[in-house]
Scaffold this motif. Structure first.
Motif, short mmCIF file in Angstrom:
data_model
loop_
_atom_site.label_atom_id
_atom_site.label_comp_id
_atom_site.label_asym_id
_atom_site.label_seq_id
_atom_site.Cartn_x
_atom_site.Cartn_y
_atom_site.Cartn_z
N UNK A 127 0.83 -1.21 0.00
CA UNK A 127 0.00 0.00 0.00
C UNK A 127 0.86 1.25 0.00
N UNK A 128 1.91 1.25 0.80
CA UNK A 128 2.80 2.42 0.84
C UNK A 128 3.50 2.62 -0.49
N UNK A 129 3.88 1.53 -1.13
CA UNK A 129 4.54 1.63 -2.43
C UNK A 129 3.58 2.17 -3.48
N UNK A 130 2.34 1.70 -3.46
CA UNK A 130 1.38 2.18 -4.46
C UNK A 130 1.07 3.66 -4.26
N UNK A 131 1.02 4.10 -3.01
CA UNK A 131 0.79 5.53 -2.77
C UNK A 131 2.00 6.37 -3.15
N UNK B 104 3.84 9.83 -9.49
CA UNK B 104 4.74 9.88 -10.64
C UNK B 104 3.91 10.19 -11.88
N UNK B 105 4.30 11.22 -12.67
CA UNK B 105 3.50 11.56 -13.85
C UNK B 105 3.58 10.48 -14.92
N UNK B 106 2.54 10.42 -15.71
CA UNK B 106 2.49 9.46 -16.80
C UNK B 106 3.51 9.83 -17.87
N UNK B 107 3.76 8.90 -18.78
CA UNK B 107 4.68 9.14 -19.89
C UNK B 107 4.13 10.27 -20.74
N UNK B 108 4.98 11.21 -21.06
CA UNK B 108 4.56 12.33 -21.89
C UNK B 108 5.20 12.24 -23.26
#
Length: 68
Positions: A19-23, A28-32
């Motif tokens: 859970x901590x890792x997913x939060x 992190x922004x998506x690929x642009x």
């Protein structure tokens, strides 16, 4: 033997870490896409060359396919 006694605690710890890792990674922004300045390096579709592959092999007959 000690691990079997503490399986519930191990499971809860694993869930807490997940859970901590997913939060932590949620921000992190998506690929642009690449900036427009590098778009000039891409050739237009009418000037792009199409690479083709020519295979010069004979097809197998039904008997040859059955032998495989």
């Amino acid at each position: 033997m000690n691990i079997a006694k503490n399986m519930e605690a191990i499971f809860v710890a694993i869930i807490a870490i997940a859970a901590a890792t997913s939060l932590a990674t949620a921000a992190v922004p998506k690929f642009r896409a690449a900036p427009a300045a590098s778009a000039a390096l891409v050739a237009p579709a009418d000037q792009a060359t199409m690479h083709t592959v020519y295979v010069s092999a004979k097809r197998l007959s039904a008997a040859e396919k059955a032998a495989l």
